[in-house]
Design a protein around this motif. Structure first.
Motif, PDB file in Angstrom:
ATOM      1  N   ARG A   1      -3.210   1.766 -36.685  1.00 62.07           N
ATOM      2  CA  ARG A   1      -2.625   3.050 -37.341  1.00 62.07           C
ATOM      3  C   ARG A   1      -4.872   3.775 -36.685  1.00 62.07           C
ATOM      4  O   ARG A   1      -4.468   5.192 -35.771  1.00 62.07           O
ATOM      5  N   LEU A   2      -5.154   2.586 -36.496  1.00 61.55           N
ATOM      6  CA  LEU A   2      -7.004   3.755 -35.684  1.00 61.55           C
ATOM      7  C   LEU A   2      -6.940   3.001 -34.104  1.00 61.55           C
ATOM      8  O   LEU A   2      -7.884   4.058 -33.902  1.00 61.55           O
ATOM      9  N   GLU A   3      -6.349   2.387 -33.589  1.00 68.18           N
ATOM     10  CA  GLU A   3      -6.369   2.256 -31.998  1.00 68.18           C
ATOM     11  C   GLU A   3      -6.877   3.340 -31.161  1.00 68.18           C
ATOM     12  O   GLU A   3      -8.109   3.377 -30.965  1.00 68.18           O
ATOM     13  N   GLU A   4      -6.410   4.188 -31.281  1.00 67.53           N
ATOM     14  CA  GLU A   4      -6.580   5.075 -30.234  1.00 67.53           C
ATOM     15  C   GLU A   4      -8.063   6.664 -30.957  1.00 67.53           C
ATOM     16  O   GLU A   4      -8.096   6.816 -29.539  1.00 67.53           O
ATOM     17  N   LEU A   5      -7.824   6.574 -32.019  1.00 68.61           N
ATOM     18  CA  LEU A   5      -9.419   6.852 -32.254  1.00 68.61           C
ATOM     19  C   LEU A   5     -10.388   6.387 -31.886  1.00 68.61           C
ATOM     20  O   LEU A   5     -11.237   6.437 -31.425  1.00 68.61           O
ATOM     21  N   MET A   6     -10.018   5.115 -32.222  1.00 72.31           N
ATOM     22  CA  MET A   6     -11.364   4.335 -31.651  1.00 72.31           C
ATOM     23  C   MET A   6     -11.560   3.520 -30.092  1.00 72.31           C
ATOM     24  O   MET A   6     -12.168   4.519 -29.883  1.00 72.31           O
ATOM     25  N   LYS A   7     -10.374   4.562 -29.534  1.00 68.61           N
ATOM     26  CA  LYS A   7     -11.245   4.322 -27.730  1.00 68.61           C
ATOM     27  C   LYS A   7     -11.076   5.247 -27.749  1.00 68.61           C
ATOM     28  O   LYS A   7     -12.030   5.405 -26.983  1.00 68.61           O
ATOM     29  N   GLU A   8     -11.127   6.562 -27.960  1.00 63.37           N
ATOM     30  CA  GLU A   8     -11.210   8.000 -27.642  1.00 63.37           C
ATOM     31  C   GLU A   8     -13.053   7.830 -28.219  1.00 63.37           C
ATOM     32  O   GLU A   8     -13.400   8.622 -27.457  1.00 63.37           O
ATOM     33  N   ALA A   9     -13.375   7.503 -29.605  1.00 58.44           N
ATOM     34  CA  ALA A   9     -14.488   7.759 -29.947  1.00 58.44           C
ATOM     35  C   ALA A   9     -15.276   6.934 -29.346  1.00 58.44           C
ATOM     36  O   ALA A   9     -16.410   6.880 -28.782  1.00 58.44           O
ATOM     37  N   ASN A  10     -14.824   5.217 -27.994  1.00 59.05           N
ATOM     38  CA  ASN A  10     -15.211   5.021 -27.613  1.00 59.05           C
ATOM     39  C   ASN A  10     -15.543   5.253 -26.141  1.00 59.05           C
ATOM     40  O   ASN A  10     -16.264   5.242 -25.333  1.00 59.05           O
ATOM     41  N   GLU A  11     -14.959   6.144 -25.855  1.00 62.06           N
ATOM     42  CA  GLU A  11     -14.696   6.891 -24.471  1.00 62.06           C
ATOM     43  C   GLU A  11     -16.045   7.889 -24.844  1.00 62.06           C
ATOM     44  O   GLU A  11     -16.918   7.940 -24.099  1.00 62.06           O
ATOM     45  N   LEU A  12     -16.101   8.538 -25.773  1.00 61.28           N
ATOM     46  CA  LEU A  12     -17.337  10.010 -25.905  1.00 61.28           C
ATOM     47  C   LEU A  12     -18.302   9.825 -26.026  1.00 61.28           C
ATOM     48  O   LEU A  12     -19.278   9.589 -25.576  1.00 61.28           O
ATOM     49  N   LEU A  13     -18.637   8.081 -26.452  1.00 63.47           N
ATOM     50  CA  LEU A  13     -19.978   7.464 -26.884  1.00 63.47           C
ATOM     51  C   LEU A  13     -20.488   6.532 -25.721  1.00 63.47           C
ATOM     52  O   LEU A  13     -21.596   7.224 -24.701  1.00 63.47           O
ATOM     53  N   ALA A  14     -19.321   6.346 -24.664  1.00 63.45           N
ATOM     54  CA  ALA A  14     -19.845   5.901 -22.965  1.00 63.45           C
ATOM     55  C   ALA A  14     -19.906   7.104 -22.385  1.00 63.45           C
ATOM     56  O   ALA A  14     -21.090   6.737 -21.537  1.00 63.45           O
ATOM     57  N   ILE A  15     -19.381   8.272 -22.410  1.00 58.11           N
ATOM     58  CA  ILE A  15     -19.991   9.332 -22.159  1.00 58.11           C
ATOM     59  C   ILE A  15     -21.733   9.824 -22.095  1.00 58.11           C
ATOM     60  O   ILE A  15     -22.197  10.896 -21.516  1.00 58.11           O
ATOM     61  N   PHE A  16     -21.525  10.211 -23.516  1.00 58.88           N
ATOM     62  CA  PHE A  16     -22.146  10.752 -23.923  1.00 58.88           C
ATOM     63  C   PHE A  16     -23.718   9.558 -23.688  1.00 58.88           C
ATOM     64  O   PHE A  16     -24.834  10.037 -23.687  1.00 58.88           O
ATOM     65  N   SER A  17     -23.811   8.539 -23.962  1.00 55.33           N
ATOM     66  CA  SER A  17     -24.857   8.062 -23.147  1.00 55.33           C
ATOM     67  C   SER A  17     -24.940   7.422 -21.988  1.00 55.33           C
ATOM     68  O   SER A  17     -26.281   8.087 -21.182  1.00 55.33           O
ATOM     69  N   ALA A  18     -24.069   7.814 -20.912  1.00 57.10           N
ATOM     70  CA  ALA A  18     -24.132   8.068 -19.585  1.00 57.10           C
ATOM     71  C   ALA A  18     -25.043   9.535 -18.954  1.00 57.10           C
ATOM     72  O   ALA A  18     -25.599   9.769 -19.071  1.00 57.10           O
TER      73      ALA A  18
END
Length: 121
Positions: free
Chosen positions: A92-109
């Motif tokens: 149930r959380l997979e997609e939201l966690m995927k989005e959080a990881n993608e945002l994290l990668a964007i902000f880190s970069a």
């Protein structure tokens, strides 16, 4: 739309998805505590990104985008707890966690790029 506008919308949608997730949590003490923390960090991602877009200086931008990075990571932590404590199914959380990881990668970069491009006095 400009890329900044896309990310503004994307972080707002992330916040809205977090709100819906927290509303769907069971009505117990543990879920309430974790939900409150997730709600704060998840909605803070977009709020701090918007603040970064209005930064007064490069240092201000780096600081605010770094906060967005930290809040995305914290949101992931709370979602991991929800699944590992078996409060909510991971599926149930997979997609939201995927989005959080993608945002994290964007902000880190973004933080790394901004630091690299920082004008040195």
């Amino acid at each position: 739309m400009k890329p900044k506008q896309d990310l503004k919308q994307r972080t707002k949608l992330f916040s809205l998805r977090v709100i819906k997730l927290v509303q769907a949590l069971p009505n117990d003490k543990v879920s309430a505590v974790i939900g409150k923390q997730l709600l704060r960090s998840g909605t803070s991602v977009g709020a701090n990104y918007r603040a970064a877009c209005r930064a007064k200086s490069q240092a201000d931008f780096i600081n605010k985008i770094h906060i967005s990075e930290e809040e995305a990571d914290e949101s992931l932590f709370w979602m991991e707890l929800l699944t590992e404590a078996e409060i909510m199914e991971e599926k149930r959380l997979e997609e939201l966690m995927k989005e959080a990881n993608e945002l994290l990668a964007i902000f880190s970069a973004s933080v790394l790029t901004a630091k690299k491009n920082r004008i040195k006095p």
